[in-house]
Design an enzyme around this catalytic site. Sequence first.
Site, PDB file in Angstrom:
ATOM      1  N   LYS A  22       0.994  -1.179   0.086  1.00  0.00           N
ATOM      2  CA  LYS A  22      -0.061  -0.054   0.030  1.00  0.00           C
ATOM      3  C   LYS A  22       0.786   1.354   0.084  1.00  0.00           C
ATOM      4  O   LYS A  22       1.705   1.338   0.751  1.00  0.00           O
ATOM      5  CB  LYS A  22      -1.043  -0.134   1.149  1.00  0.00           C
ATOM      6  CG  LYS A  22      -1.990   1.252   1.316  1.00  0.00           C
ATOM      7  CD  LYS A  22      -2.965   0.637   2.118  1.00  0.00           C
ATOM      8  CE  LYS A  22      -4.033   2.159   2.396  1.00  0.00           C
ATOM      9  NZ  LYS A  22      -4.899   1.684   3.477  1.00  0.00           N
TER      10      LYS A  22
ATOM     11  N   ASP B  11     -16.417  -0.613  -1.034  1.00  0.00           N
ATOM     12  CA  ASP B  11     -15.153  -0.894  -1.407  1.00  0.00           C
ATOM     13  C   ASP B  11     -14.050  -1.291  -0.380  1.00  0.00           C
ATOM     14  O   ASP B  11     -13.143  -1.688  -0.656  1.00  0.00           O
ATOM     15  CB  ASP B  11     -14.723   0.209  -2.418  1.00  0.00           C
ATOM     16  CG  ASP B  11     -14.505   1.686  -1.572  1.00  0.00           C
ATOM     17  OD1 ASP B  11     -15.528   1.878  -1.288  1.00  0.00           O
ATOM     18  OD2 ASP B  11     -13.713   2.370  -1.580  1.00  0.00           O
TER      19      ASP B  11
HETATM   20  P1  AMP Z   1     -10.631   4.618   0.682  1.00  0.00           P
HETATM   21  O1  AMP Z   1     -11.834   4.831   0.776  1.00  0.00           O
HETATM   22  O2  AMP Z   1      -9.460   5.262   1.476  1.00  0.00           O
HETATM   23  O3  AMP Z   1     -10.366   3.070   0.879  1.00  0.00           O
HETATM   24  O4  AMP Z   1     -10.081   4.991  -0.838  1.00  0.00           O
HETATM   25  C1  AMP Z   1     -11.067   4.983  -1.890  1.00  0.00           C
HETATM   26  C2  AMP Z   1     -10.519   4.879  -3.132  1.00  0.00           C
HETATM   27  O5  AMP Z   1      -9.471   5.900  -3.292  1.00  0.00           O
HETATM   28  C3  AMP Z   1      -9.686   3.579  -3.528  1.00  0.00           C
HETATM   29  O6  AMP Z   1      -9.983   3.286  -4.814  1.00  0.00           O
HETATM   30  C4  AMP Z   1      -8.306   4.058  -3.068  1.00  0.00           C
HETATM   31  O7  AMP Z   1      -7.420   3.201  -4.041  1.00  0.00           O
HETATM   32  C5  AMP Z   1      -8.245   5.307  -3.745  1.00  0.00           C
HETATM   33  N1  AMP Z   1      -7.081   6.299  -3.181  1.00  0.00           N
HETATM   34  C6  AMP Z   1      -7.031   6.709  -1.803  1.00  0.00           C
HETATM   35  N2  AMP Z   1      -5.791   7.544  -1.642  1.00  0.00           N
HETATM   36  C7  AMP Z   1      -5.299   7.318  -2.798  1.00  0.00           C
HETATM   37  C8  AMP Z   1      -4.061   7.855  -3.129  1.00  0.00           C
HETATM   38  N3  AMP Z   1      -3.183   8.602  -2.370  1.00  0.00           N
HETATM   39  N4  AMP Z   1      -3.612   7.420  -4.400  1.00  0.00           N
HETATM   40  C9  AMP Z   1      -4.360   7.129  -5.199  1.00  0.00           C
HETATM   41  N5  AMP Z   1      -5.635   6.332  -4.951  1.00  0.00           N
HETATM   42  C10 AMP Z   1      -5.924   6.830  -3.785  1.00  0.00           C
HETATM   43 MG    MG Z   2     -10.415   1.480   0.197  1.00  0.00          MG
END
Ligand code: AMP
Ligand code: MG
Length: 521
Positions: A122, A269
């Site tokens: 990650k 997700d």
């Molecule tokens: P989360 O709710 O934080 O699990 O993330 C929601 C979405 O945003 C997922 O598809 C993650 O992969 C994407 N995401 C969150 N932070 C980043 C980042 N810094 N760079 C790229 N994608 C991100």
């Molecule tokens: Mg996520």
Amino acid sequence: MKLNIQNTFTKELPADPILENTRRQVANACYSFVKPTPTAKPQLVHASEEVSELLGITKDDLASSEFLKVFTGNSILENTEPYAMCYGGHQFGNWAGQLGDGRAINLTEINYNNQQWALQLKGAGATPYSRTADGLAVLRSSIREYLCSEAMFHLGVPTTRALSLSLSGDDVLRDMLYDGNAAYEKGAIVCRVAPNFIRFGSFEILAAREDVKNLKKLVDYTIQHFYTHLGKPSKETYLAFFKEVATKTLVMIIHWQRVGFVHGVMNTDNLSILGLTIDYGPYGWLEPYDYDWTPNTTDKQNKRYRYGNQPNIGLWNLLKLANALFPLIEEAAPLEAILESYKTDFETKQLQMMKAKIGLSISDKEDQNLIQELEKNLHVSETDMTLFFRNLSTVNSNDTFTEALTKITDAFYNPQEIEGVLKEKWEVWFQKYTTRLQKENLLDADRKTAMNLVNPKYVLRNYMAQIAIDAADKGDYSVIEELFQLLKKPYDEQKNSEKWFVKRPEWARHKVGCSKLSCSS
Ligand code: AMP
Ligand code: MG
């Protein structure tokens, strides 16, 4: 390092044919091949020997430069092809379309001792799913994920695990509170480990695109490898699969309620098809017992993901999963029946869990009321959840009210408030409680032992993680190690660590990272 590489996910499921690492919509595929981005100056901060043993990684391996390079994405293991997974999701109640591993890259899948494990970095750089973001993670959030996933495992909560925490050597720009004050922070990479990282959203994206062929492939793959006992694909098997996912999800959430864990972003997700706690972001631990509390400032308005709402959200998310599986089943009634049974199972399991927390085992028709009255009292004046339940185990069935109150008084944030009407309420409750305890056929000491197995003494309070983060920012990783060791035995007394068995200190009440967290990570 010798790993038994066995890439079932990429072998059996459709790949995105495009190999370029450009951001895009990925149709008719479950993943895209993508390589981690090399980093400036990787440095290992911490590794879990216990998790490495699960994978067949030796102590010598852990100390090797190969380990550091592989688990920071600077070197790719032979015979492996890293990939990012495609998924969609409902975020805060709304369909968000394609999300996917925007900053997670699966290095490979291995098999060790007949157990399948996916190894995932990650924060190892952008992928086709990064949308407008950078694919990176900062040290602060990586420490939180690393420590919490291992702490949860040792609390007995189903969870993804963490193998290693490393610095990338690169700086990462973050606006921590989304208030226009962006600043550079240290970049970091966690290697997390789970049998798989398939989410509810992995199925939803295929259903949303009406890609029933690949939806079936993914469901069949999941059942064949992870729900093997359900047998060959059929409508009955799919229903049995959904039923098991519903049960596992509920069991996971009841554990969260038991230990006071608030996930913070229960989007579809972020729900694992294996019922594992996944994606540690703006999570928090309940300190004052409060059904309305959420650590996530992004969710401050609606508090959708507040502590008391987690079981409902589990059900809401399962409804979305049911919709996604519907094209393979084409009958609503049996899916609805499973969702209905979640509600009744919840009532039963929640009651069982709360009874265990207060040391009741035999059944009594008044138990539900006794628990409700307790919860009301806990809400009236700020009362620390962990301290209260842990100390409650020292109350004896023949204690007077004054004796009992003295034993739990440490849990009150404002003990001077326990006067007048409130004190009377506690007196009524303790009288009922000690009378009820007398009906149990247990010695006080035995009840205490049983209660101490469900009420942890040590959890990763928000301020504790923040102390580890502040020290690590200055290059001192000793608090990470101290908490890592402490949280391996959360139910043990650990007399030398009593300094962590205290209420949240006042300085942490409004401090960023301790009470307020955002999705910025
Ligand atoms: P989360 O709710 O934080 O699990 O993330 C929601 C979405 O945003 C997922 O598809 C993650 O992969 C994407 N995401 C969150 N932070 C980043 C980042 N810094 N760079 C790229 N994608 C991100
Ligand atoms: Mg996520």
